[in-house]
Write a protein that holds these residues in place. Structure first.
Motif, mmCIF file in Angstrom:
data_model
loop_
_atom_site.group_PDB
_atom_site.id
_atom_site.type_symbol
_atom_site.label_atom_id
_atom_site.label_comp_id
_atom_site.label_asym_id
_atom_site.label_seq_id
_atom_site.Cartn_x
_atom_site.Cartn_y
_atom_site.Cartn_z
ATOM 1 N N VAL A 167 0.852 -1.188 0.000
ATOM 2 C CA VAL A 167 0.000 0.000 0.000
ATOM 3 C C VAL A 167 0.890 1.242 0.000
ATOM 4 C CG1 VAL A 167 -1.835 1.257 1.187
ATOM 5 C CG2 VAL A 167 -1.761 -1.239 1.317
ATOM 6 N N SER A 202 -4.973 2.428 1.070
ATOM 7 C CA SER A 202 -5.485 1.349 1.910
ATOM 8 C C SER A 202 -5.409 0.031 1.154
ATOM 9 C CB SER A 202 -6.931 1.622 2.340
ATOM 10 O OG SER A 202 -7.796 1.647 1.217
ATOM 11 N N GLN A 210 1.097 -3.474 13.721
ATOM 12 C CA GLN A 210 1.039 -2.459 12.676
ATOM 13 C C GLN A 210 1.815 -1.213 13.115
ATOM 14 O OE1 GLN A 210 -1.481 -3.736 14.364
ATOM 15 N NE2 GLN A 210 -3.191 -2.314 14.671
ATOM 16 N N THR A 222 -6.502 -4.494 1.598
ATOM 17 C CA THR A 222 -7.340 -5.457 2.310
ATOM 18 C C THR A 222 -6.771 -6.868 2.214
ATOM 19 O OG1 THR A 222 -8.746 -5.884 0.376
ATOM 20 C CG2 THR A 222 -9.430 -4.115 1.872
ATOM 21 N N VAL A 262 -0.927 3.466 10.806
ATOM 22 C CA VAL A 262 -1.726 2.440 10.128
ATOM 23 C C VAL A 262 -2.868 2.016 11.044
ATOM 24 C CG1 VAL A 262 -1.767 0.098 9.194
ATOM 25 C CG2 VAL A 262 0.177 1.592 8.729
ATOM 26 N N THR A 263 -4.088 2.101 10.532
ATOM 27 C CA THR A 263 -5.272 1.681 11.277
ATOM 28 C C THR A 263 -5.816 0.400 10.657
ATOM 29 O OG1 THR A 263 -5.839 3.968 11.819
ATOM 30 C CG2 THR A 263 -7.587 2.326 12.028
ATOM 31 N N VAL A 264 -6.023 -0.616 11.498
ATOM 32 C CA VAL A 264 -6.536 -1.900 11.029
ATOM 33 C C VAL A 264 -7.958 -2.095 11.554
ATOM 34 C CG1 VAL A 264 -6.220 -4.400 11.020
ATOM 35 C CG2 VAL A 264 -4.221 -2.891 10.993
ATOM 36 N N SER A 265 -8.859 -2.479 10.664
ATOM 37 C CA SER A 265 -10.239 -2.749 11.066
ATOM 38 C C SER A 265 -10.710 -4.047 10.428
ATOM 39 C CB SER A 265 -11.159 -1.593 10.660
ATOM 40 O OG SER A 265 -11.136 -1.403 9.254
ATOM 41 N N THR A 321 -9.099 -4.460 6.742
ATOM 42 C CA THR A 321 -8.711 -3.265 5.995
ATOM 43 C C THR A 321 -7.579 -2.557 6.723
ATOM 44 O OG1 THR A 321 -10.949 -2.975 5.121
ATOM 45 C CG2 THR A 321 -9.493 -1.056 5.061
ATOM 46 N N MET A 322 -6.533 -2.219 5.970
ATOM 47 C CA MET A 322 -5.382 -1.502 6.517
ATOM 48 C C MET A 322 -5.313 -0.121 5.887
ATOM 49 S SD MET A 322 -2.930 -4.844 6.186
ATOM 50 C CE MET A 322 -3.976 -5.402 4.815
ATOM 51 N N ASP A 323 -5.646 0.911 6.658
ATOM 52 C CA ASP A 323 -5.587 2.292 6.189
ATOM 53 C C ASP A 323 -4.226 2.870 6.569
ATOM 54 O OD1 ASP A 323 -8.234 2.538 5.087
ATOM 55 O OD2 ASP A 323 -8.988 2.519 7.140
ATOM 56 N N VAL A 324 -3.463 3.277 5.553
ATOM 57 C CA VAL A 324 -2.095 3.754 5.764
ATOM 58 C C VAL A 324 -2.070 5.279 5.699
ATOM 59 C CG1 VAL A 324 0.273 3.695 4.896
ATOM 60 C CG2 VAL A 324 -1.153 1.640 4.787
#
Length: 230
Positions: free
Chosen positions: A41, A46, A70, A48, A74-77, A92-95
Motif C-alpha cells: 500500500v 489502503s 502495525q 485489504t 496504520v489503522t486496522v479494522s 482493511t489496513m488504512d495507511v
C-alpha cells in the motif's frame, strides 16, 4: 448395557469409558488464515486481506478478531469484527500519509474464551511515486530561414517526485537543429530550460510540430510547440 464409573456396574466401552473419565468429548477449535498474506500500500492508501476462520470438532462460538504489530499511522479494522463458525472477515489496513515506508508483519489474533489462534499479514508501505508537469512558452513560434528562435520550458515536481529530468525533441524535421540549455533539469525536478531552435537557410518553409519529451524517475511527459518557417 452401559457402564457406571462410580458403581462399576455394566459393561465398559473403551471410548465411552475414556470420555466418561475425562468428563467430556472432543471440545473442537478453530484456525485462522489470511489471503493474500502480503499486501503493498502506498502512503495515504489502503489495502485489504480476507481473514478466514475454519472450525473443527463442532466448534461454533464467536471468534473476535484483533490486530497487533502495525506501525504508527496504520489503522486496522475488521468487517465483521467477529466470526461465528467457519466464515470470513475483511481486514482493511488504512495507511496514513506520514507512515514510514517499509515492510511490517501484522499479527491477526482470533479469541473465543480461552481459545486463541493467529495468522499474519505482511504489509509493505511505499512512498508516493509523484510526477511532474512540463510546460512550454510560447507554444507557437515563427522563424525565418537562416534564423534562430527560443522557447522557454518549465518543469514542476509534484507529489513527492524527486529525480532529474532529461529533455529531448522530435518532429522538427530536416535542416532544423534543436538544443536544450540545460538538457537535464536537476533533481528534485523543478526548473527551467531554454529550447533553442536554429533553422537552416535551405529548410523547407511551412509548419511543423516539435514534440518535447521530459523523462525522469520513471515518468514521461510531453509538450508540443508549433513551428512555422518562413
Amino acid at each position: 448395557m452401559g457402564y457406571d464409573v462410580v458403581t462399576g456396574i455394566g459393561s465398559p466401552n473403551g471410548q465411552a469409558l475414556i470420555d466418561a473419565l475425562a468428563g467430556t468429548g472432543t471440545a473442537g477449535g478453530f484456525s485462522l488464515s489470511a489471503s493474500p498474506t502480503s499486501v503493498t500500500v502506498a502512503q495515504g492508501g489502503s489495502g485489504t486481506s480476507t481473514i478466514t476462520s475454519t472450525t473443527t470438532g463442532g466448534f461454533s462460538d464467536p471468534v473476535t478478531l484483533s490486530a497487533s504489530g502495525q506501525p504508527g499511522g496504520v489503522t486496522v479494522s475488521f468487517n465483521p469484527t467477529s466470526i461465528t463458525g467457519t466464515g470470513t472477515s475483511t481486514m482493511t489496513m488504512d495507511v496514513g500519509s506520514a507512515t514510514v515506508p517499509g515492510t511490517y508483519t501484522i499479527t491477526v489474533t482470533g479469541t473465543s474464551g480461552s481459545t486463541t489462534a493467529t495468522t499474519t499479514v505482511s504489509l509493505t508501505v511505499t512512498g508516493p511515486t509523484g510526477s511532474f508537469t512540463l510546460a512550454a512558452s510560447p507554444k507557437t513560434i515563427t522563424i525565418t530561414r537562416g534564423g534562430l528562435g527560443r522557447v522557454n520550458l518549465a518543469t514542476t515536481a509534484t507529489g513527492g517526485f524527486s529525480s532529474s529530468i532529461n529533455l529531448t525533441a522530435s518532429g522538427q524535421g530536416a535542416n532544423v537543429l534543436v538544443r536544450f540549455k540545460p538538457s537535464t533539469i536537476p533533481a528534485p525536478g523543478t526548473g527551467h530550460a531554454a529550447m533553442q531552435i536554429k533553422v537552416a537557410a535551405n529548410a523547407t518553409t511551412g509548419t511543423r510540430t516539435i514534440t518535447v519529451t521530459g523523462t525522469g524517475g520513471g515518468v514521461t511527459k510531453t509538450v508540443t510547440v508549433r513551428l512555422t518557417i518562413n
